[in-house]
Design a protein around this motif. Structure first.
Motif, PDB file in Angstrom:
ATOM      1  N   UNK B   7       0.865  -1.184   0.000  1.00  0.00           N
ATOM      2  CA  UNK B   7       0.000   0.000   0.000  1.00  0.00           C
ATOM      3  C   UNK B   7       0.900   1.232   0.000  1.00  0.00           C
ATOM      4  N   UNK B   8       0.415   2.322  -0.592  1.00  0.00           N
ATOM      5  CA  UNK B   8       1.266   3.503  -0.789  1.00  0.00           C
ATOM      6  C   UNK B   8       0.504   4.768  -0.436  1.00  0.00           C
ATOM      7  N   UNK B   9       1.187   5.673   0.215  1.00  0.00           N
ATOM      8  CA  UNK B   9       0.616   7.009   0.441  1.00  0.00           C
ATOM      9  C   UNK B   9       1.721   8.040   0.326  1.00  0.00           C
ATOM     10  N   UNK B  10       1.410   9.161  -0.282  1.00  0.00           N
ATOM     11  CA  UNK B  10       2.363  10.261  -0.407  1.00  0.00           C
ATOM     12  C   UNK B  10       1.994  11.326   0.610  1.00  0.00           C
ATOM     13  N   UNK B  11       2.897  11.584   1.550  1.00  0.00           N
ATOM     14  CA  UNK B  11       2.623  12.572   2.599  1.00  0.00           C
ATOM     15  C   UNK B  11       2.962  13.967   2.095  1.00  0.00           C
ATOM     16  N   UNK B  12       2.186  14.939   2.557  1.00  0.00           N
ATOM     17  CA  UNK B  12       2.441  16.328   2.148  1.00  0.00           C
ATOM     18  C   UNK B  12       2.986  17.175   3.286  1.00  0.00           C
ATOM     19  N   UNK B  13       3.050  16.608   4.474  1.00  0.00           N
ATOM     20  CA  UNK B  13       3.620  17.332   5.614  1.00  0.00           C
ATOM     21  C   UNK B  13       4.195  16.323   6.586  1.00  0.00           C
ATOM     22  N   UNK B  14       5.026  16.820   7.501  1.00  0.00           N
ATOM     23  CA  UNK B  14       5.621  15.940   8.503  1.00  0.00           C
ATOM     24  C   UNK B  14       4.538  15.337   9.399  1.00  0.00           C
ATOM     25  N   UNK B  15       3.533  16.146   9.713  1.00  0.00           N
ATOM     26  CA  UNK B  15       2.437  15.651  10.552  1.00  0.00           C
ATOM     27  C   UNK B  15       1.750  14.471   9.857  1.00  0.00           C
ATOM     28  N   UNK B  16       1.588  14.600   8.538  1.00  0.00           N
ATOM     29  CA  UNK B  16       0.975  13.501   7.789  1.00  0.00           C
ATOM     30  C   UNK B  16       1.839  12.256   7.824  1.00  0.00           C
ATOM     31  N   UNK B  17       3.151  12.434   7.711  1.00  0.00           N
ATOM     32  CA  UNK B  17       4.051  11.270   7.775  1.00  0.00           C
ATOM     33  C   UNK B  17       3.830  10.528   9.088  1.00  0.00           C
ATOM     34  N   UNK B  18       3.793  11.293  10.183  1.00  0.00           N
ATOM     35  CA  UNK B  18       3.654  10.672  11.495  1.00  0.00           C
ATOM     36  C   UNK B  18       2.304   9.973  11.634  1.00  0.00           C
ATOM     37  N   UNK B  19       1.242  10.611  11.120  1.00  0.00           N
ATOM     38  CA  UNK B  19      -0.088   9.997  11.187  1.00  0.00           C
ATOM     39  C   UNK B  19      -0.114   8.712  10.352  1.00  0.00           C
ATOM     40  N   UNK B  20       0.479   8.764   9.146  1.00  0.00           N
ATOM     41  CA  UNK B  20       0.490   7.587   8.269  1.00  0.00           C
ATOM     42  C   UNK B  20       1.298   6.452   8.900  1.00  0.00           C
ATOM     43  N   UNK B  21       2.430   6.825   9.563  1.00  0.00           N
ATOM     44  CA  UNK B  21       3.234   5.803  10.245  1.00  0.00           C
ATOM     45  C   UNK B  21       2.401   5.116  11.328  1.00  0.00           C
ATOM     46  N   UNK B  22       1.589   5.899  12.027  1.00  0.00           N
ATOM     47  CA  UNK B  22       0.730   5.339  13.059  1.00  0.00           C
ATOM     48  C   UNK B  22      -0.293   4.373  12.473  1.00  0.00           C
ATOM     49  N   UNK B  23      -0.841   4.731  11.312  1.00  0.00           N
ATOM     50  CA  UNK B  23      -1.839   3.863  10.666  1.00  0.00           C
ATOM     51  C   UNK B  23      -1.216   2.591  10.116  1.00  0.00           C
ATOM     52  N   UNK B  24       0.022   2.713   9.606  1.00  0.00           N
ATOM     53  CA  UNK B  24       0.609   1.607   8.853  1.00  0.00           C
ATOM     54  C   UNK B  24       1.147   0.503   9.753  1.00  0.00           C
ATOM     55  N   UNK B  25       1.487   0.830  10.990  1.00  0.00           N
ATOM     56  CA  UNK B  25       2.043  -0.204  11.868  1.00  0.00           C
ATOM     57  C   UNK B  25       3.525  -0.399  11.638  1.00  0.00           C
ATOM     58  N   UNK B  26       4.050  -1.506  12.204  1.00  0.00           N
ATOM     59  CA  UNK B  26       5.496  -1.688  12.257  1.00  0.00           C
ATOM     60  C   UNK B  26       6.123  -2.103  10.935  1.00  0.00           C
ATOM     61  N   UNK B  27       5.309  -2.442   9.947  1.00  0.00           N
ATOM     62  CA  UNK B  27       5.863  -3.003   8.726  1.00  0.00           C
ATOM     63  C   UNK B  27       5.876  -1.981   7.583  1.00  0.00           C
ATOM     64  N   UNK B  28       5.998  -0.697   7.956  1.00  0.00           N
ATOM     65  CA  UNK B  28       6.010   0.348   6.936  1.00  0.00           C
ATOM     66  C   UNK B  28       7.447   0.743   6.595  1.00  0.00           C
ATOM     67  N   UNK B  29       7.637   1.243   5.382  1.00  0.00           N
ATOM     68  CA  UNK B  29       8.936   1.795   4.991  1.00  0.00           C
ATOM     69  C   UNK B  29       8.721   3.221   4.503  1.00  0.00           C
ATOM     70  N   UNK B  30       9.663   4.094   4.859  1.00  0.00           N
ATOM     71  CA  UNK B  30       9.620   5.453   4.332  1.00  0.00           C
ATOM     72  C   UNK B  30      10.400   5.502   3.036  1.00  0.00           C
ATOM     73  N   UNK B  31       9.836   6.182   2.065  1.00  0.00           N
ATOM     74  CA  UNK B  31      10.472   6.326   0.750  1.00  0.00           C
ATOM     75  C   UNK B  31      10.849   7.793   0.552  1.00  0.00           C
ATOM     76  N   UNK B  32      12.152   8.059   0.382  1.00  0.00           N
ATOM     77  CA  UNK B  32      12.598   9.434   0.096  1.00  0.00           C
ATOM     78  C   UNK B  32      13.101   9.449  -1.339  1.00  0.00           C
ATOM     79  N   UNK B  33      14.430   9.292  -1.524  1.00  0.00           N
ATOM     80  CA  UNK B  33      14.956   9.222  -2.885  1.00  0.00           C
ATOM     81  C   UNK B  33      14.830   7.832  -3.495  1.00  0.00           C
TER      82      UNK B  33
END
Lengths: 165, 287
Positions: B7-33
């Motif tokens: 599953x994929x989501x593009x965050x538009x703010x740091x607050x969104x990143x943190x909220x999405x991390x909370x929703x995704x659980x421990x098996x999430x990866x952050x994608x930068x470059x």
């Protein structure tokens, strides 16, 4: 707030390729390279698919980038250029002609990646030295003709562009 | 070589990143470059359930020198770091960025991604270790800083918790003429280094070295600080014999089991000695 795209959900991805708006449809895991090929830009070649060979190099906002190391959804909002943009109508563009003149290819599989790599590098560093060009060319792999002709083609193209930018 | 579904989501703010991390659980990866994550996905060495794209999060791409610290945002690309104007104090940061992978990799790869990936061959981790960087981590629980010495735990493992995002690295170096350099050896330009060295020092009016910093990469599970080698040079003039002794001591700081089929442990130790010598000689001879 941005929502989640489900793993198997194919979404519309608006891309600008060679100045033209295109709408690809791709699930999140689809790489930009695959999405471009499915859109008909089959100059984007896939060798290794994990960022080593450089055959899939395209320009993103003018910078050379490996399109197998980008997701299609990451391409949204960026200007993408492929080899098709280098042509001069039905004729070869100056860089492509320099490759022909210097026998800088044999099988041609790696060639589109090298063309976009050199095009992008010389836009960033128009006055690059031979050594800098050699280092830039070492980004990509050619398994048949080697780098000598490719470096010479880049040098020829650099002087052509200096004469008529 | 196709990534497994996620599953994929593009965050538009740091607050969104943190909220999405909370929703995704421990098996999430952050994608930068994506220059480390995408190969892992292609090999299916990583099969995250969720990928959160932080590439468009604003205000994480600043390079800022103040209060004796160099603050580099997580989304600063290696190509930007390589080309930015930095004085000699931070030269190791720029030199290291220029040696990461190839040009197309540096065009996309980010400082935060490189540090969070924690590859023992990662150049920026070695500089962060030499220049006592604080790694700034943000989560819904707040912000904390972790010194580089404690951030890198093992290959590809860091002190960052699953709900944290790396937002900045703050490099530290003394004032008063401190300078830093970076050296590495790889068989071809752009390959993973067999050994790397970030070194820095301040030379006083009598020619004696102070605030000596030496960190080594690719010769252990994490970047290594060569503390005994640093102490051996402190207060001493940078003459050839002192440099050679310091280089020898730095080599003994390597993990001798760090070798693999590319280069065995003894070879890597020999490379470290040569690279430390080269770095210190450059610090001495370059005005």
């Amino acid at each position: 707030m941005a929502g989640w795209l489900a793993p198997d959900e194919s979404v519309a991805v608006n891309l600008t390729v060679n100045g033209e708006a295109r709408q690809a449809h791709a699930p999140p895991r689809r790489t930009l390279a695959d999405a471009l090929r499915e859109e008909g830009f089959t100059s984007v070649h896939l060798g290794c698919e994990h960022g080593v060979c450089g055959a899939c190099t395209v320009l993103i906002d003018g910078a050379p980038v490996r399109s197998c190391l980008m997701l299609a959804v990451q391409g949204r909002g960026h200007a993408i250029e492929t080899v098709e943009s280098l042509c001069d109508g039905d004729d070869l563009g100056a860089l492509q002609q320099a490759f022909d003149d210097n026998d800088a290819l044999q099988c041609g599989f790696c060639t589109p990646g090298f063309l976009m790599l050199i095009e992008g590098f010389l836009r960033l560093e128009p006055e690059a030295s031979r050594q800098q060009i050699v280092e830039a060319v070492s980004s990509n792999l050619c398994r048949c003709t080697g780098a000598v002709g490719i470096v010479q083609a880049a040098l020829d193209f650099q002087s052509t562009r200096r004469r008529s930018p | 070589m196709k990534p497994a579904p996620f599953a994929y989501a593009a965050a538009e703010s740091l607050e969104e990143v943190l909220a999405l991390l909370g929703e995704a659980g421990d098996d999430a990866k952050l994608l930068a470059g994506g220059q480390s994550l995408l190969p892992l996905l292609a090999y299916r060495l990583a099969r995250p359930s969720h990928v959160i794209d932080i590439g468009a999060v604003p205000a994480l791409d600043a390079i800022d020198e103040r209060d004796g610290r160099l603050r580099v945002g997580a989304l600063v690309r290696h190509a930007a770091l390589e080309r930015c104007e930095l004085n000699g104090r931070w030269q190791a940061v720029r030199e290291a960025a220029a040696l990461i992978g190839h040009l197309p990799i540096r065009m996309r790869g980010t400082l935060g991604g490189s540090l969070a990936h924690a590859d023992p061959a990662g150049e920026l981790g070695v500089v962060a270790t030499a220049l006592d960087a604080d790694i700034v981590l943000r989560s819904v629980r707040g912000e904390r800083t972790v010194p580089a010495a404690e951030f890198f735990i093992a290959p590809l493992i860091t002190a960052a918790a699953p709900d944290e995002v790396l937002v900045e690295a703050r490099f530290t170096a003394p004032a008063g003429g401190f300078r830093s350099v970076f050296e590495e050896f790889s068989p071809r330009v752009g390959d993973f280094a067999y050994a790397s060295v970030a070194a820095g020092c301040r030379v006083d009016a009598d020619g004696a070295a102070h605030d000596v910093r030496i960190a080594l990469g690719s010769v252990g599970p994490t970047p290594i600080r060569a503390s005994a080698a640093e102490e051996s040079l402190t207060g001493s003039a940078l003459h050839d014999a002192a440099i050679a002794e310091c280089a020898r001591m730095a080599a003994t700081a390597c993990d001798p089991s760090a070798g693999d089929w590319h280069a065995d442990g003894e070879y890597r130790r020999a490379l470290v000695a040569s690279l430390v010598e080269r770095a210190l000689t450059r610090l001495r001879d370059t005005p």
